[in-house]
Design an enzyme around this catalytic site. Structure first.
Site, mmCIF file in Angstrom:
data_model
loop_
_atom_site.group_PDB
_atom_site.id
_atom_site.type_symbol
_atom_site.label_atom_id
_atom_site.label_comp_id
_atom_site.label_asym_id
_atom_site.label_seq_id
_atom_site.Cartn_x
_atom_site.Cartn_y
_atom_site.Cartn_z
ATOM 1 N N GLY A 169 12.092 26.716 -1.043
ATOM 2 C CA GLY A 169 10.822 25.993 -1.087
ATOM 3 C C GLY A 169 9.706 26.653 -1.875
ATOM 4 C CB ILE A 203 -0.419 34.177 -10.225
ATOM 5 C CG1 ILE A 203 -1.263 34.909 -9.175
ATOM 6 C CG2 ILE A 203 0.085 32.839 -9.700
ATOM 7 C CD1 ILE A 203 -0.509 35.387 -7.960
ATOM 8 C CD GLU A 238 8.324 37.571 3.860
ATOM 9 O OE1 GLU A 238 8.104 37.131 5.007
ATOM 10 O OE2 GLU A 238 9.359 37.303 3.216
#
Lengths: 745, 326
Positions: free
Chosen positions: A473, A635, A711
């Site tokens: 996902g 990113i 996480e």
């Protein structure tokens, strides 16, 4: 936000999820959806007692029921060679023991809900009905599922605890300002939307294909090889799409072996989909954990001692440990730290990693405790953290590879208006509601493991990149396409990332926030090498425009090799292949972490800010706004990164406010094993979540500079809510979830 | 799920004849609860009589009040303009219930007939006097956070889960039922039962009877609030809910209706609190006193002790909201 990894025209910042259309239009194929000829259906029969033995199993009525092909149990199951591995010829070598429950192996019952039989029929409905006809009689033994009643059984794990001392143990007790408190994280169940499912197809006596929900096709392949003693080439694991997992699909579970055994028995493909109730008992959960934190500080807020102890639980047949107390060793600069970690074996299935794993449990305690200490010291919670900021890793005595946690505090605090709040508890009101602001820190290791990727540039100008990884996902396919696009100099719509099959080059298991770092490195290296080959081919082509140029003088962009000195001089990749009469260009490489791992400590960080309302008389909590700032390095896929942060915080809202698996200890059974009674947050519980990224590269971890993110999106979040609830109400809730009864009682 | 027979009669008479003939048959409409119960093995009807095609969907005003067909969907009732303007309490309660998807399937009659969501009722390996008389009440000394604080017995502490029914109780609705011999009316407050010694019987509907409609009398309750307190903002059953409706004239409470959900085996009408408030000024102080009266006799069973305090807070809040003071 400037400084974006993909600031070139080839890659718009808002790059959509490459598999988004397939998912929302229903064409994406999840494990249970693969069309397989002659498919039959397996339904599990599960134990209704918690401990003891099966006295008798009456399967006659089920076997006679319409459409039933077989009923398998410990009485008639084919053997699983891996359950009883032969002793190795070499005496020094240990046989590889089977981890976890051996399904249909004996009459022994280890937990309530343990599979005792599987019924196979020609339709799902017939199998479901026949499963109700299987009658078991048991010899019951007293069971233990109650953590608190068994706390005296707590002992250090056999595989080694997390006992650690730096400086002086329990130094906090001597400090001028001290805090000691106990925190509880209850059973939490992953509950991804997609139920665990497998279709097992024996292609031959010793050859199997499974369509399976797994976070690691290669890991699952290894487990199947071990279980059935098969060579790698004879085990194929397909996991094209995964509908969420959060850790529940990190290992091979009993139902997967059960389906393979059933398929063997009936000599036909068998599909087995768990029921929602099975999701509570058969695929792990976040273990119940009680933690004690002792903090000592000087009057001006310098930490002088941290003691962090945890007691958690595992099953009676297997040891599971996680790093609940690890965060206290390095998150703050403190000379004296000691930790310990103990386990209680209970008659429940084995827990497993659930998003954030132990660090989420640990940060709830540590970050709640820091907040409590801040009030004792009368120092702003953000300021307290800054006063104890670890400029280097106090645990390993190493520099950080990169750490922009200060920036996270600053970005988040500004965005939510942190410093405008009145810091006193129960001091703020809005629309008749008590207003609370809370914050917390999250941290998780930034990892890089081994991975192999293959790149194939085709004559039609498209690039295929492959690796045996799954995407549960987070948007791995999208990230890999972005990395390949950047490294290979080709627009993303000409790149396809193939994953989800064990026959592809070996990729990592998707867990521990390590996929982008690990696999991204391999993809990056493969793509760079392919461009190097293209440059060489361009130079040696018959019609090469790059007369006398050197490879260093060439660059790649938008499907062309071009001359740096004059970017108008270029040659397309397609043309290069054509000139050399090559149908395609292929390269495969294994990528590994290097010496940098020993020289630096590598972590990702998050800071969560929550604004919430508490109703003054009913105690109803409404989260009004969340700002989460992350230091996850560069990113590489902005849109999916943002989505991942939002998803993690949403999971954190569940952890903070609603989620708790409840067992009636008289029976050892869950009493809320469905999605109506086990409350995950719904849209109405989730306000605007703003995800901010520092977006600066880690110079050492990998070629992209990207750290993990899955996480940290959740780790620590629950503490920001508990801290905000305290700020709103003056009431400190130390046991999750923070339900309204705890507020008003 | 066990095999069962399925029929879909074309008219009401055929449906009533079919159920009269077959003791093991059950009606099914939206099926949002019955199908779950069948999947879980809690009930095992051998025949389902699908009444989905019967012409019982109409929502219309008559001289007796608002007439709502038993097969009107929860979503249709909630969205109905007459309901929204004249019986807003009902609309609010429906919107507080379940999810949009469920409301689109669930019917008014089915909502009234839904069974408790007690976990011990649903898990066939556990004791439950409602499911299996004489097997004991698993919740009494078990996990009972969701359970009753009013009107329970040692045999059963389950609650009725409906939101809609709480509003209908407050609105003095009447339930219209038919069998193949004729029809009768049941006041809403007399439809659902307390568990007593027979928790297996949820209500006073007789075998062979079918709910065909509900009738809500006209009212002047221009101030209303349905307040539902739950563990998450949507798609959760009530910890407690309050239906509060007021007619206020010259600052005084001329008429008042108060009922609670999530606290008893039936929608729980707060008649003593209503009596207290009638004729008194609509002030927060009076609302608080009414709430104190309402929770007299409430009893917790452990995990649900907090509901007593919560009920009192929720009653005050709902009255405040209804009167426009919150």
């Amino acid at each position: 936000m400037g400084n974006h990894f993909f600031d070139k025209a080839t890659m718009p910042a808002g790059q959509d999820r490459v598999d988004g259309r397939a998912k929302v239009t229903g064409t994406a194929r999840f494990a249970a959806e693969h069309p397989v000829p002659e498919l039959t259906y397996g339904v599990l029969v599960c134990s209704t007692i918690t401990k003891g033995h099966i006295k008798s199993l009456d399967t006659k009525a089920a076997e006679k029921a319409a459409g039933v092909l077989a009923v398998l149990s410990h009485l008639n199951s084919p053997k699983v060679p891996g359950f009883d591995p032969p002793k190795p010829a070499n005496k020094d070598e240990k046989p590889r023991a089977w981890d976890g429950l051996k399904v249909f192996y004996s009459d022994k019952i280890y937990f309530n809900g343990q599979p005792i039989a599987v019924v196979v029929a020609d339709t799902y409905e017939r199998a479901l009905y026949a499963a109700t006809l299987v009658k078991a009689e048991y010899i019951k033994e007293p069971h233990q599922t109650d953590f608190n009643a068994n706390i005296k059984q707590a002992a250090s794990p056999k595989g080694g605890g997390d006992d650690y001392t730096r400086g002086e143990a329990n130094a906090w007790k001597k400090a001028p300002v001290t805090l000691e408190a106990e925190y509880i994280v209850p059973f939490e169940v992953h509950n991804p939307m997609e139920l665990h499912a497998i279709i097992a197809v024996w292609e031959a006596e010793d050859k199997i294909t499974v369509y399976d929900k797994t976070q690691g096709p290669k890991d699952t392949q290894q487990s199947i090889m071990q279980a059935f003693n098969l060579p790698e080439k004879n085990v194929q694991v397909v996991t094209e799409y995964v509908g969420g997992a959060f850790g529940s699909a990190l290992r091979t579970w009993p139902h997967e072996i059960a389906a393979m055994l059933a398929a063997k028995k009936v000599n036909k493909p068998v599909k087995l989909v768990l029921g929602r109730d099975n999701m509570f008992t058969l695929v792990g959960y976040r273990p119940y954990t009680i933690q004690k934190i002792g903090l000592g500080a000087t009057e001006d807020g310098k930490l002088t001692g941290i003691t962090h102890t945890a007691i958690s639980q595992t099953s009676s047949y297997e040891e599971f440990t996680e790093g609940a107390v690890g965060v206290s060793k390095f998150l703050y600069a403190c000379p004296n730290v000691n930790t310990s970690y103990k386990l209680i074996p209970l008659d429940i299935g084995t827990p497993t990693w659930m998003r954030g794993p132990g660090e989420a449990t640990g940060c709830f305690a540590l970050e709640s405790a820091l907040d409590e200490l801040s009030y004792k010291l009368n120092i702003d919670p953000v300021e307290l953290r800054l006063r104890n900021y670890a400029e280097t890793d106090p645990q390993r005595n190493l520099p950080w590879s990169s750490k922009y946690l200060k920036e996270c505090y600053q970005m988040g605090a500004e965005k939510i208006g942190w410093f405008q709040r009145n810091r006193n508890p129960r001091s703020m009101q809005e629309d008749g509601m008590l207003v609370g602001y809370g914050m917390s820190t999250g941290v998780f290791g930034a990892f890089r493991w081994n991975a192999t990727a293959k790149g194939i540039f085709h004559a039609d100008g498209t690039l295929t990149v492959q690796s045996a990884v799954s995407d549960m996902g987070p948007g791995t396919s999208t990230s890999m396409v972005n990395i390949a696009s950047e490294a290979f100099g080709l627009p993303h719509d000409k790149i396809k990332f193939e994953l989800g099959s064990s026959s592809l080059p070996p990729g990592p298991t998707q867990g521990g926030s390590g996929t982008t770092s690990t696999l991204g490195s391999a993809v990056h290296e493969v793509c760079v090498e392919l461009t190097n080959q293209l440059k060489q081919l361009a130079l040696s082509a018959g019609n090469s425009p790059f007369k006398n140029a050197k490879p260093e003088g060439l660059a790649v962009e938008n499907g062309n090799v071009l001359l740096v000195a004059d970017r108008n001089i270029k040659m397309s990749y397609v043309d290069i292949l054509k000139q050399h009469n090559k149908p395609e260009l292929e390269f495969m490489k294994e990528s590994n972490a290097g010496e940098e791992q020993k020289k630096y400590s590598m972590y990702s960080y998050s800071v969560h800010f929550t604004k919430l309302h508490v109703h003054p008389s009913t105690g109803v909590i409404t989260i009004k706004k969340v700002v989460t700032a992350g230091d996850a390095g560069k990113i590489v896929s902005e849109k999916t990164a943002r989505s991942q942060m939002i998803g993690g915080v949403t999971g954190g809202i569940g952890m903070a406010l609603t989620e708790e698996g409840i067992i009636d200890h008289r029976y050892g059974r869950y009493v809320n094993n469905n999605l109506a009674d086990y409350h995950v947050p719904v849209n109405a519980d989730v306000p605007e979540i703003e995800a901010l990224f520092v977006n600066r590269p880690d110079p050492y971890l990998n070629p992209m500079g990207a750290k993990g993110m899955g996480e940290i999106a959740l780790i620590g979040y629950a503490a920001s809510v508990a801290n905000a609830v305290y700020h709103a109400t003056g009431k400190r809730i130390r046991d999750l979830p923070i339900t309204l009864d705890k507020i008003i009682s | 799920m066990i095999p069962f027979e399925y029929i879909r009669p074309s008219g009401q008479k055929a449906a009533l004849d079919a159920i009269a003939k077959d003791a093991s048959a059950q009606f099914i409409a939206g099926g949002t609860n019955l199908v779950d119960l069948m999947k879980k093995g809690v009930v095992s009807p051998q025949k389902l009589i699908d009444i989905g095609k019967l012409p019982l969907k109409e929502i219309k005003e008559a001289n007796t009040g608002l007439h709502i067909g038993a097969l009107a969907l929860n979503s249709d009732v909630a969205e109905n303009e007459i309901v929204k303007t004249k019986y807003s309490l009902l609309s609010q309660a429906l919107y507080a219930g379940a999810s949009a998807q469920l409301r689109n399937m669930a019917t008014v009659g089915g909502n009234i007939m839904q069974r408790t969501r007690c976990t011990y009722f649903y898990d066939t390996t556990m004791p439950c006097n409602k499911r299996k008389p004489g097997s004991g009440c698993g919740a009494l000394k078990g996990y009972n956070r969701m359970h009753a604080i009013f009107g329970a017995s040692e045999n059963c502490i389950a609650v009725h889960p409906s939101d809609m029914c709480v509003a209908l109780t407050a609105l003095n609705a009447t339930i219209l039922v038919s069998n193949n011999k004729g029809e009768r009316k049941i006041p809403f407050g007399e439809f659902h039962r307390l568990p007593g010694d027979h928790p297996e019987t949820d209500n006073t509907l007789q075998k062979g009877e079918l709910i065909t409609a509900i009738i809500i009398p006209e009212n002047n309750l221009q101030h209303s609030c349905y307040l539902k307190i739950r563990d998450r903002a949507s798609y959760a059953f009530a910890l407690v809910s309050v239906a509060a409706a007021l007619e206020i004239a010259d600052g005084k409470t001329k008429d008042v209706r108060l009922a609670m959900g999530g606290v008893a085996h039936k929608p729980w009408r707060l008649t003593d609190a209503e009596k207290f408030l009638k004729g008194k000024p609509a002030t927060e102080n009076n609302f608080q006193q009414a709430a104190q009266i309402a929770i007299k006799g409430a009893k917790g069973y452990g995990n649900n002790n907090f509901k007593i305090k919560l009920a009192s807070a929720a009653i005050t809040e709902a009255l405040n909201k209804a009167a426009g003071k919150a």
